[in-house]
Write a protein that holds these residues in place. Structure first.
Motif, mmCIF file in Angstrom:
data_model
loop_
_atom_site.group_PDB
_atom_site.id
_atom_site.type_symbol
_atom_site.label_atom_id
_atom_site.label_comp_id
_atom_site.label_asym_id
_atom_site.label_seq_id
_atom_site.Cartn_x
_atom_site.Cartn_y
_atom_site.Cartn_z
ATOM 1 N N ASN A 180 38.228 46.983 26.435
ATOM 2 C CA ASN A 180 39.012 46.425 27.539
ATOM 3 C C ASN A 180 38.044 45.926 28.599
ATOM 4 O O ASN A 180 36.849 46.219 28.556
ATOM 5 C CB ASN A 180 39.955 47.474 28.120
ATOM 6 C CG ASN A 180 41.187 46.831 28.768
ATOM 7 O OD1 ASN A 180 41.208 45.633 29.031
ATOM 8 N ND2 ASN A 180 42.199 47.634 29.027
ATOM 9 N N TYR A 181 38.563 45.173 29.566
ATOM 10 C CA TYR A 181 37.714 44.697 30.648
ATOM 11 C C TYR A 181 38.464 44.824 31.972
ATOM 12 O O TYR A 181 39.691 44.874 32.017
ATOM 13 C CB TYR A 181 37.289 43.240 30.423
ATOM 14 C CG TYR A 181 38.386 42.237 30.667
ATOM 15 C CD1 TYR A 181 38.558 41.639 31.925
ATOM 16 C CD2 TYR A 181 39.269 41.875 29.660
ATOM 17 C CE1 TYR A 181 39.573 40.729 32.153
ATOM 18 C CE2 TYR A 181 40.282 40.968 29.874
ATOM 19 C CZ TYR A 181 40.431 40.396 31.126
ATOM 20 O OH TYR A 181 41.443 39.510 31.347
ATOM 21 N N PHE A 182 37.699 44.879 33.063
ATOM 22 C CA PHE A 182 38.262 45.003 34.399
ATOM 23 C C PHE A 182 37.468 44.087 35.319
ATOM 24 O O PHE A 182 36.240 44.225 35.433
ATOM 25 C CB PHE A 182 38.177 46.451 34.896
ATOM 26 C CG PHE A 182 38.756 47.443 33.924
ATOM 27 C CD1 PHE A 182 40.098 47.746 33.943
ATOM 28 C CD2 PHE A 182 37.941 48.057 32.981
ATOM 29 C CE1 PHE A 182 40.636 48.650 33.042
ATOM 30 C CE2 PHE A 182 38.469 48.966 32.074
ATOM 31 C CZ PHE A 182 39.823 49.266 32.101
ATOM 32 N N SER A 183 38.143 43.173 35.977
ATOM 33 C CA SER A 183 37.476 42.239 36.885
ATOM 34 C C SER A 183 37.516 42.804 38.301
ATOM 35 O O SER A 183 38.587 42.988 38.871
ATOM 36 C CB SER A 183 38.167 40.878 36.839
ATOM 37 O OG SER A 183 38.024 40.294 35.566
ATOM 38 N N HIS A 184 36.342 43.091 38.842
ATOM 39 C CA HIS A 184 36.222 43.599 40.204
ATOM 40 C C HIS A 184 35.659 42.510 41.109
ATOM 41 O O HIS A 184 35.268 41.439 40.647
ATOM 42 C CB HIS A 184 35.320 44.830 40.233
ATOM 43 C CG HIS A 184 35.836 45.981 39.419
ATOM 44 N ND1 HIS A 184 36.720 46.915 39.917
ATOM 45 C CD2 HIS A 184 35.608 46.339 38.132
ATOM 46 C CE1 HIS A 184 37.006 47.799 38.986
ATOM 47 N NE2 HIS A 184 36.349 47.470 37.884
ATOM 48 N N GLN A 185 35.603 42.812 42.391
ATOM 49 C CA GLN A 185 35.124 41.821 43.352
ATOM 50 C C GLN A 185 33.684 41.425 43.087
ATOM 51 O O GLN A 185 33.319 40.261 43.202
ATOM 52 C CB GLN A 185 35.273 42.382 44.770
ATOM 53 C CG GLN A 185 34.775 41.432 45.856
ATOM 54 C CD GLN A 185 34.874 42.056 47.228
ATOM 55 O OE1 GLN A 185 35.443 43.120 47.391
ATOM 56 N NE2 GLN A 185 34.308 41.394 48.222
ATOM 57 N N ARG A 241 42.912 47.669 36.435
ATOM 58 C CA ARG A 241 42.269 46.351 36.403
ATOM 59 C C ARG A 241 41.428 46.096 37.659
ATOM 60 O O ARG A 241 40.855 45.022 37.801
ATOM 61 C CB ARG A 241 43.330 45.260 36.247
ATOM 62 C CG ARG A 241 44.049 45.306 34.910
ATOM 63 C CD ARG A 241 45.274 44.384 34.892
ATOM 64 N NE ARG A 241 44.932 43.009 35.102
ATOM 65 C CZ ARG A 241 44.700 42.119 34.141
ATOM 66 N NH1 ARG A 241 44.741 42.510 32.866
ATOM 67 N NH2 ARG A 241 44.428 40.870 34.418
ATOM 68 N N GLY A 242 41.404 47.066 38.572
ATOM 69 C CA GLY A 242 40.492 46.982 39.693
ATOM 70 C C GLY A 242 41.111 46.525 41.007
ATOM 71 O O GLY A 242 42.258 46.094 41.081
#
Length: 530
Positions: free
Chosen positions: A150-155, A469-470
């Motif tokens: 899985n992936y999580f897009s952060h700032q 997801r952040g």
């Protein structure tokens, strides 16, 4: 008469013969060791396995319901349901299409060999089977020890997580074109995966099976930065953090590149009160764009005393919210969670709580901000649910206000939530520069919104079934016009069957409200709101 009886008997035997026929047998091997044989039946060129014998050797059970024509195959608590004369199979409560998966002959159920060696089987039960047509051997491969990615897009980064059943050794390498590869020694995957990320940092991720190892390939995007790879436990997982290069992100809200530093109008604090910074000439000058703007006199975010919290249930009335697969509409989900959160916060003696709507009514975005400002809110919490064209997208996101979106997806979410303005019957939104001054009058509102967003994220990850997801940033109108720290909660994806099922569950909605409540209480403790 005797001749006629014999003739009918021979005809009956002839009709029954196919049901008893066994074209061949398949040998079953587990990790290369002979385990037994499975009876087969051939029909129109398709080979079927005796369901009972196959389940027993593989380590599972079957439950056959001849009246309804349903068969349940269960292995280690996971299940697949087959139906007679149907091309549908139900895999762990998800319906999938598979041609002619089951036939019945002589009262016995037979399952297609092709199903056992398909990705549907490996997805359902977590290990793969392979068939060698030359030797007639069905082989169980090593048990899957890499279950998903899985992936999580952060700032400031994109995080990719490889979930494993056990700690595995790895080695990473990077090519000249920035293509980043990670070899996981002894890794066995259920199936190959391709993730489309497209957040400006990572374009996509491929998980591949190779001989005695798995390989993860990260395809870089324009803002691909430094990569850090490390392992975590409980549960075992491999984490890849890709830092984001500090370059402007293209903003879909205006379809223009992010403004250069120094061109955004701001108000900076001073000893004598509030002093406006330079406003670009495109905005028409500070005097015209800020005319009539009432900058709040509330200079302190912290401090003791009763605090006021506004809970905003997104959408409502003629605005149903996002697309759903089934169950409740977004406007109804938002209101149910908002009311639950209202009840939990109202029970605290030091809070005054306000709902922007308590029924199915349409409230313009500007009016929601005005209600919060008139109430002199100390916190503003807007409740929403997400949606995507890709039904695989799932999980929660917590947003705080920023004129610059943290990534293209965040900008797209803000675009969608802001699109309700088209339903507002010509409601005035005010000059954009003035609205910006409203929202950025106190820089600490943005900072405190970020802090609250982080607390809510931690509680949501701990207490709800939704994937994290952040924390993200984007220009939401409902946050832009509010004179207090504010966040917007996207609970889960209504376009994902798992998320939607959770959101339709009253117990899960209560958990979501409780997670936000606990985060607010922690925030209050940090700010010494006693």
């Amino acid at each position: 008469m005797l001749k006629r009886s014999l003739m009918f008997m021979f005809m009956a035997l002839a009709l029954c013969a196919p049901a008893q026929a066994r074209v061949d047998e398949v040998t079953y091997l587990k990790n290369g060791v002979y385990t037994g044989k499975i009876g087969t039946y051939a029909l129109s060129g398709t080979v079927y396995l005796d369901a009972g014998q196959a389940a027993k050797l593989i380590g599972g059970k079957i439950y056959w319901y001849p009246v309804s024509g349903k068969l349940l195959l269960q292995i280690k608590g996971k299940k697949v349901v087959f139906f007679m004369k149907s091309d549908s199979v139900v895999i762990n409560d998800e319906t999938e299409q598979f041609p002619n998966p089951m036939i019945v002959r002589g009262g016995k159920a037979f399952l297609a060999l092709n199903f056992f060696i398909s990705k549907h089987f490996s997805d359902a039960f977590g290990f793969r089977l392979e068939y060698n047509q030359a030797t007639g051997a069905l082989t169980a491969q090593r048990e899957v020890n890499i279950t998903s990615i899985n992936y999580f897009s952060h700032q400031d980064k994109t995080r990719i997580v490889v979930y494993m059943e056990e700690p595995l050794e790895f080695q990473s390498s990077q090519k000249e074109n920035n293509l980043f590869k990670i070899t996981i020694f002894g890794g066995v995957i259920g199936r190959e995966e391709k993730l489309s990320v497209g957040d400006g940092v990572v374009r996509g991720v491929d998980l591949l099976q190779e001989n005695k190892m798995a390989r993860l390939v990260i395809n870089p995007d324009a803002n691909f930065g430094k990569v850090s790879v490390f392992r975590l436990s409980d549960p075992d997982r491999l984490v890849i953090d890709v830092s984001k290069l500090d370059v402007p992100v293209r903003q879909s809200i205006t379809d223009e590149a992010a403004a250069a530093p120094g061109t955004i109008p701001v108000i900076a604090p001073s000893d004598g009160g509030l002093e406006a910074g330079a406003v670009p000439s495109a905005a028409g000058g500070a005097s015209s764009s800020t005319a009539g703007v009432n900058i709040p006199d509330k200079l302190e975010v912290g401090g003791a005393g009763r605090k006021k919290i506004v809970i905003d249930a997104g959408h409502g009335g003629k605005d149903p919210g996002g697309k759903k697969l089934f169950g409740l509409k977004e406007k109804d989900l938002n209101l149910l969670i908002a009311k639950e959160l209202y009840g939990q916060l109202k029970a605290e003696d030091n809070f005054d709580v306000l709902l922007t709507r308590s029924s199915d009514e349409f409230v313009p975005l500007a009016d929601r901000s005005i209600m919060a400002n008139n109430f002199k809110a100390d916190l503003f919490i807007s409740i929403h649910a997400n949606a995507s064209r890709d039904r695989r997208e799932r999980g929660f996101e917590i947003y705080f206000m920023s004129e610059k979106a943290s990534d293209p997806w965040a900008a797209e979410v803000a675009d969608y939530e802001n699109s309700v303005i088209s339903l507002e019957d010509g409601a005035e939104q005010g000059d954009p520069a003035a609205m910006l001054l409203h929202s950025m009058a106190r820089n600490e509102y943005l900072n405190e919104g970020s802090r609250l967003a982080g607390l809510v994220t931690a509680e949501m990850e701990k207490r709800t079934p939704f994937v994290n997801r952040g924390v993200k940033q984007a220009a939401f109108y409902v946050l832009r016009g509010t004179y207090s720290p504010g966040i917007l909660v996207e609970t889960g994806f209504m376009t994902n069957s798992s998320d939607q099922k959770s959101m339709n569950d009253k117990k899960v909605r209560t958990k979501v409200a409780n997670a936000i409540y606990r985060a607010v209480m922690k925030y209050a403790e940090l700010k010494k709101w006693h």
